[in-house]
Design a protein around this motif. Structure first.
Motif, mmCIF file in Angstrom:
data_model
loop_
_atom_site.group_PDB
_atom_site.id
_atom_site.type_symbol
_atom_site.label_atom_id
_atom_site.label_comp_id
_atom_site.label_asym_id
_atom_site.label_seq_id
_atom_site.Cartn_x
_atom_site.Cartn_y
_atom_site.Cartn_z
ATOM 1 N N ARG A 295 9.716 -7.898 56.893
ATOM 2 C CA ARG A 295 10.908 -8.050 55.885
ATOM 3 C C ARG A 295 11.630 -9.504 56.190
ATOM 4 N NH1 ARG A 295 12.465 -4.690 59.834
ATOM 5 N NH2 ARG A 295 13.769 -6.331 61.174
ATOM 6 N N VAL A 296 10.540 -10.037 57.269
ATOM 7 C CA VAL A 296 11.391 -11.597 57.026
ATOM 8 C C VAL A 296 10.597 -12.428 56.966
ATOM 9 C CG1 VAL A 296 11.209 -14.092 58.728
ATOM 10 C CG2 VAL A 296 11.503 -11.352 59.765
ATOM 11 N N LEU A 297 9.537 -11.727 55.863
ATOM 12 C CA LEU A 297 8.513 -13.244 54.557
ATOM 13 C C LEU A 297 9.259 -13.154 53.678
ATOM 14 C CD1 LEU A 297 6.316 -14.660 54.250
ATOM 15 C CD2 LEU A 297 4.968 -12.653 54.174
ATOM 16 N N ILE A 298 9.781 -11.174 53.395
ATOM 17 C CA ILE A 298 10.457 -11.757 51.962
ATOM 18 C C ILE A 298 11.769 -11.839 52.072
ATOM 19 C CG2 ILE A 298 11.405 -9.305 50.891
ATOM 20 C CD1 ILE A 298 9.307 -7.585 51.608
ATOM 21 N N GLN A 299 12.422 -11.793 53.111
ATOM 22 C CA GLN A 299 14.191 -12.849 52.957
ATOM 23 C C GLN A 299 13.652 -13.616 53.171
ATOM 24 O OE1 GLN A 299 15.494 -10.966 56.767
ATOM 25 N NE2 GLN A 299 16.508 -8.950 55.875
ATOM 26 N N SER A 300 12.704 -14.442 53.557
ATOM 27 C CA SER A 300 12.914 -15.942 53.718
ATOM 28 C C SER A 300 12.100 -16.184 52.135
ATOM 29 C CB SER A 300 11.444 -16.578 53.988
ATOM 30 O OG SER A 300 11.752 -15.507 55.804
ATOM 31 N N ILE A 301 11.171 -15.298 51.390
ATOM 32 C CA ILE A 301 10.668 -15.972 49.964
ATOM 33 C C ILE A 301 12.282 -15.612 48.823
ATOM 34 C CG2 ILE A 301 9.897 -14.687 47.741
ATOM 35 C CD1 ILE A 301 7.553 -13.989 49.629
ATOM 36 N N VAL A 302 13.323 -14.752 49.215
ATOM 37 C CA VAL A 302 14.617 -14.656 47.811
ATOM 38 C C VAL A 302 15.289 -15.870 48.727
ATOM 39 C CG1 VAL A 302 16.787 -12.942 47.717
ATOM 40 C CG2 VAL A 302 14.617 -11.574 48.402
ATOM 41 N N ALA A 303 15.828 -16.089 50.089
ATOM 42 C CA ALA A 303 16.739 -16.633 50.294
ATOM 43 C C ALA A 303 16.126 -18.263 49.574
ATOM 44 C CB ALA A 303 16.464 -17.535 51.955
ATOM 45 N N THR A 304 14.623 -18.629 49.216
ATOM 46 C CA THR A 304 14.266 -20.074 48.956
ATOM 47 C C THR A 304 14.615 -20.058 47.098
ATOM 48 O OG1 THR A 304 12.255 -18.972 48.552
ATOM 49 C CG2 THR A 304 12.702 -20.264 50.534
ATOM 50 N N LEU A 305 15.023 -18.909 46.703
ATOM 51 C CA LEU A 305 14.360 -18.838 45.194
ATOM 52 C C LEU A 305 15.576 -19.694 44.509
ATOM 53 C CD1 LEU A 305 14.623 -14.617 44.322
ATOM 54 C CD2 LEU A 305 12.940 -16.456 44.300
ATOM 55 N N ARG A 306 16.898 -19.693 45.167
ATOM 56 C CA ARG A 306 18.199 -20.909 45.114
ATOM 57 C C ARG A 306 17.244 -22.178 44.858
ATOM 58 N NH1 ARG A 306 23.971 -20.142 47.435
ATOM 59 N NH2 ARG A 306 23.396 -18.015 46.550
ATOM 60 N N ALA A 307 16.648 -22.224 46.088
ATOM 61 C CA ALA A 307 16.523 -23.685 45.996
ATOM 62 C C ALA A 307 15.249 -23.815 45.073
ATOM 63 C CB ALA A 307 15.691 -23.914 47.565
ATOM 64 N N LEU A 308 14.642 -22.795 44.600
ATOM 65 C CA LEU A 308 13.442 -22.699 44.027
ATOM 66 C C LEU A 308 13.604 -23.210 42.549
ATOM 67 C CD1 LEU A 308 10.604 -23.277 42.856
ATOM 68 C CD2 LEU A 308 10.571 -20.057 43.310
ATOM 69 N N ILE A 309 14.743 -22.869 42.031
ATOM 70 C CA ILE A 309 15.696 -22.871 40.632
ATOM 71 C C ILE A 309 16.112 -24.411 40.363
ATOM 72 C CG2 ILE A 309 17.375 -22.196 38.676
ATOM 73 C CD1 ILE A 309 16.931 -19.675 40.777
ATOM 74 N N TRP A 310 17.266 -24.844 41.320
ATOM 75 C CA TRP A 310 17.185 -25.865 41.267
ATOM 76 C C TRP A 310 15.946 -26.922 41.108
ATOM 77 C CZ3 TRP A 310 21.963 -26.998 39.292
ATOM 78 C CH2 TRP A 310 22.798 -26.597 39.875
ATOM 79 N N ALA A 311 14.683 -26.528 42.060
ATOM 80 C CA ALA A 311 14.010 -27.695 42.094
ATOM 81 C C ALA A 311 13.018 -27.355 40.351
ATOM 82 C CB ALA A 311 13.146 -27.800 43.234
ATOM 83 N N LEU A 312 12.350 -26.282 40.186
ATOM 84 C CA LEU A 312 12.583 -26.505 38.706
ATOM 85 C C LEU A 312 13.370 -26.781 37.852
ATOM 86 C CD1 LEU A 312 11.183 -22.500 38.290
ATOM 87 C CD2 LEU A 312 9.594 -24.894 39.275
ATOM 88 N N MET A 313 14.572 -27.047 37.950
ATOM 89 C CA MET A 313 15.439 -27.982 36.771
ATOM 90 C C MET A 313 15.033 -29.980 37.187
ATOM 91 S SD MET A 313 19.282 -26.037 37.170
ATOM 92 C CE MET A 313 20.055 -26.480 36.136
ATOM 93 N N LEU A 314 15.331 -29.519 38.484
ATOM 94 C CA LEU A 314 15.326 -31.288 38.313
ATOM 95 C C LEU A 314 13.348 -31.464 37.976
ATOM 96 C CD1 LEU A 314 15.921 -33.939 39.690
ATOM 97 C CD2 LEU A 314 14.825 -33.298 41.899
ATOM 98 N N MET A 315 12.581 -30.726 37.843
ATOM 99 C CA MET A 315 11.305 -31.183 37.944
ATOM 100 C C MET A 315 11.729 -31.093 36.414
ATOM 101 S SD MET A 315 8.398 -28.979 40.436
ATOM 102 C CE MET A 315 7.568 -29.587 38.601
#
Length: 211
Positions: free
Chosen positions: A22-42
């Protein structure tokens, strides 16, 4: 199909009760927003550099159009330098793909930079600047952000688990107090043998302690 759906729901429910999962899944979901902004920057950085590379390569290919019948990328007599430019840098989408592949190991960056160096040494410097910027700065910062976000998500889950445990403990204490208050028929503050014997015959008391 219904049985398959029920099995999937059962698995999802099982995963929810496994704390680590559960912690692993919630951590992945929490990083999705940062991932989107990171991909946009890249994408912004790769697009900016690809515009300069493609423009310089297009000008280089224009010089060979008359020699290669206006088709420098498909002429059979085109040399390897021209073919490499056409393969990696003759359009913005190709340039973006090349830059992405050099970062992820899909293309050796030496193969990608070699034809640029034959066009102009400034392009080699620009490519090295892009590579250093992405690998040593942006990707490291992105990794740090992802790790920090995952740690914060894990801390929040731990805090929520503690809150649930505290709430369950408080409820249990209240229930126990209510049970002993009900067992203490004379409200004397103590429970004697007769009250214990009467309580042991009460189905509700038995059910409570059976839980």
């Amino acid at each position: 199909h219904t049985l398959r759906t029920l099995r999937v729901l059962r698995i999802v429910r099982l995963i929810y009760f496994i704390k680590e999962m559960r912690v692993l899944i919630q951590s992945i979901v929490a990083t999705l927003r940062a991932l989107i902004w990171a991909l946009m920057l890249m994408m912004f950085v790769m697009y900016s550099f690809s515009l300069g590379f493609t423009e310089a390569v297009t000008e280089e290919l224009q010089m060979f159009k008359s020699e290669l019948n206006d088709r420098p990328c498909s002429a059979p007599q085109a040399d390897k330098h021209i073919l490499d430019l056409c393969q990696y840098w003759d359009s913005v989408p190709k340039s973006i793909l090349t830059l992405f592949q050099t970062l992820t190991g899909g293309v050796d960056w030496g193969d990608a930079i070699r034809p640029l160096g034959k066009v102009n040494w400034i392009l080699m410097v620009a490519f090295l600047a892009f590579f250093i910027l992405m690998v040593f700065i942006i990707l490291n910062v992105m990794t740090a952000v992802f790790c920090q976000t995952a740690i914060e998500a894990a801390d929040k889950e731990s805090a929520r688990s503690q809150e649930r445990e505290i709430a369950c403990t408080r409820k249990l204490v209240v229930d126990v107090c209510n049970v002993f208050s009900e067992v203490d028929k004379d409200q004397s503050g103590t429970i004697d043998d007769n009250e214990i014997e009467m309580a042991s015959a009460d189905p509700r008391i038995q059910a409570f302690f059976a839980e």
